[in-house]
Enzyme design. Structure first.
Site, PDB file in Angstrom:
ATOM      1  N   GLU A 166      56.502  31.167  55.708  1.00  0.00           N
ATOM      2  CA  GLU A 166      55.390  31.154  54.762  1.00  0.00           C
ATOM      3  C   GLU A 166      55.636  32.309  53.798  1.00  0.00           C
ATOM      4  O   GLU A 166      55.817  33.448  54.220  1.00  0.00           O
ATOM      5  CB  GLU A 166      54.058  31.311  55.491  1.00  0.00           C
ATOM      6  CG  GLU A 166      53.775  30.114  56.381  1.00  0.00           C
ATOM      7  CD  GLU A 166      52.556  30.300  57.271  1.00  0.00           C
ATOM      8  OE1 GLU A 166      51.945  29.284  57.620  1.00  0.00           O
ATOM      9  OE2 GLU A 166      52.235  31.459  57.626  1.00  0.00           O
ATOM     10  N   ARG A 188      39.496  49.109  46.877  1.00  0.00           N
ATOM     11  CA  ARG A 188      40.447  48.015  47.087  1.00  0.00           C
ATOM     12  C   ARG A 188      39.813  47.005  48.039  1.00  0.00           C
ATOM     13  O   ARG A 188      39.634  47.276  49.221  1.00  0.00           O
ATOM     14  CB  ARG A 188      41.775  48.540  47.648  1.00  0.00           C
ATOM     15  CG  ARG A 188      42.574  49.349  46.648  1.00  0.00           C
ATOM     16  CD  ARG A 188      42.981  48.504  45.477  1.00  0.00           C
ATOM     17  NE  ARG A 188      44.038  49.120  44.686  1.00  0.00           N
ATOM     18  CZ  ARG A 188      44.569  48.542  43.635  1.00  0.00           C
ATOM     19  NH1 ARG A 188      44.141  47.366  43.237  1.00  0.00           N
ATOM     20  NH2 ARG A 188      45.518  49.155  42.965  1.00  0.00           N
ATOM     21  N   ALA A 191      49.003  51.857  38.582  1.00  0.00           N
ATOM     22  CA  ALA A 191      49.866  50.700  38.817  1.00  0.00           C
ATOM     23  C   ALA A 191      49.179  49.452  38.302  1.00  0.00           C
ATOM     24  O   ALA A 191      47.974  49.458  38.047  1.00  0.00           O
ATOM     25  CB  ALA A 191      50.152  50.560  40.317  1.00  0.00           C
ATOM     26  N   GLU A 199      49.936  49.884  31.521  1.00  0.00           N
ATOM     27  CA  GLU A 199      49.113  50.241  32.680  1.00  0.00           C
ATOM     28  C   GLU A 199      48.767  51.725  32.709  1.00  0.00           C
ATOM     29  O   GLU A 199      47.652  52.100  33.062  1.00  0.00           O
ATOM     30  CB  GLU A 199      49.811  49.833  33.984  1.00  0.00           C
ATOM     31  CG  GLU A 199      49.776  48.352  34.262  1.00  0.00           C
ATOM     32  CD  GLU A 199      48.389  47.800  34.563  1.00  0.00           C
ATOM     33  OE1 GLU A 199      47.472  48.581  34.924  1.00  0.00           O
ATOM     34  OE2 GLU A 199      48.211  46.586  34.433  1.00  0.00           O
ATOM     35  N   GLU A 217      44.799  52.707  32.698  1.00  0.00           N
ATOM     36  CA  GLU A 217      44.186  53.320  33.876  1.00  0.00           C
ATOM     37  C   GLU A 217      43.910  54.814  33.731  1.00  0.00           C
ATOM     38  O   GLU A 217      42.985  55.320  34.353  1.00  0.00           O
ATOM     39  CB  GLU A 217      45.045  53.052  35.117  1.00  0.00           C
ATOM     40  CG  GLU A 217      45.072  51.578  35.468  1.00  0.00           C
ATOM     41  CD  GLU A 217      45.581  51.290  36.860  1.00  0.00           C
ATOM     42  OE1 GLU A 217      46.014  52.227  37.567  1.00  0.00           O
ATOM     43  OE2 GLU A 217      45.534  50.111  37.240  1.00  0.00           O
ATOM     44  N   GLY A 250      58.978  40.611  54.457  1.00  0.00           N
ATOM     45  CA  GLY A 250      58.900  39.666  55.568  1.00  0.00           C
ATOM     46  C   GLY A 250      58.106  38.417  55.227  1.00  0.00           C
ATOM     47  O   GLY A 250      58.276  37.376  55.861  1.00  0.00           O
ATOM     48  N   GLU A 270      38.131  44.973  32.742  1.00  0.00           N
ATOM     49  CA  GLU A 270      36.673  44.905  32.928  1.00  0.00           C
ATOM     50  C   GLU A 270      36.252  44.843  34.394  1.00  0.00           C
ATOM     51  O   GLU A 270      35.134  45.221  34.721  1.00  0.00           O
ATOM     52  CB  GLU A 270      36.082  43.730  32.149  1.00  0.00           C
ATOM     53  CG  GLU A 270      36.512  42.368  32.651  1.00  0.00           C
ATOM     54  CD  GLU A 270      35.921  41.225  31.846  1.00  0.00           C
ATOM     55  OE1 GLU A 270      35.749  40.140  32.424  1.00  0.00           O
ATOM     56  OE2 GLU A 270      35.652  41.422  30.648  1.00  0.00           O
TER      57      GLU A 270
END
Length: 178
Positions: free
Chosen positions: A37, A62, A74, A90, A94, A113, A136
């Site tokens: 996957e 986050r 970032a 960026e 930021e 992985g 925003e």
């Protein structure tokens, strides 16, 4: 020993705004078949910006970890966007700063992985403030810390963001007094 896998069948099982997910049937080099996957991501940029011997970091919530994170500026690459341009964009979005000097610190894969996300790392110096203008949906604050303060925050588990720690390691030659 041969380190390869041959894709036998590939099927997208999710297409989203930030990621796509596919499920692949593969033939491993030892003859066994398996499933993989894979999260596909456009990649991103990480900027270690140095201002008067201080490193710029941002603090933001986050959602996936349901916590506030302190990390280097970032952001995600737009489709087909040049990473050099994205880093400049960026940093200004930021932190509000533009940089006169840019150096590539190479790239990292965040979780090879299961994910193909590739982050391009940069060192930026010669900063001039222009105007901070985060997206925003970004609530972000910018801070300045000495390298020793940053290392202390890593040692004390305050900074746990892997891209930040990797970029600091890659930039060590620009941060030392030697």
């Amino acid at each position: 020993m041969e380190f390869t896998e041959k894709t036998l069948k590939s099927e997208y099982v999710f297409n989203g705004k930030v990621i796509d997910v596919k499920r692949d049937e593969v033939l491993v080099s030892n003859g066994h078949q398996s499933l993989r996957e894979v999260v596909e991501h456009t990649g991103g940029v990480v900027i270690l910006a140095l201002k008067n011997d201080k490193i710029l970091v941002v603090k933001q919530f986050r959602y996936p970890i349901k916590s506030v994170s302190i990390e280097l500026p970032a952001g995600k690459l737009e489709k087909d966007e040049n990473p050099d341009y994205a880093a400049q964009r960026e940093l200004e979005e930021e932190t509000g700063y533009a940089a006169d000097e840019w150096k590539s610190l190479g790239f990292i894969y965040t979780s090879p992985g299961f994910c193909d996300e590739k982050l391009h790392l940069y060192f930026a110096n010669g900063l001039k403030y222009k105007n901070q203008h985060p997206d925003e949906d970004e609530i972000i604050e910018c801070y300045e810390y000495s390298i020793d303060e940053i290392y202390s925050m890593i040692d004390n588990g305050i900074i746990n963001d892997s891209k930040t720690i990797c970029a600091l390691l890659r930039a060590r030659k620009y941060l030392s007094d030697d």
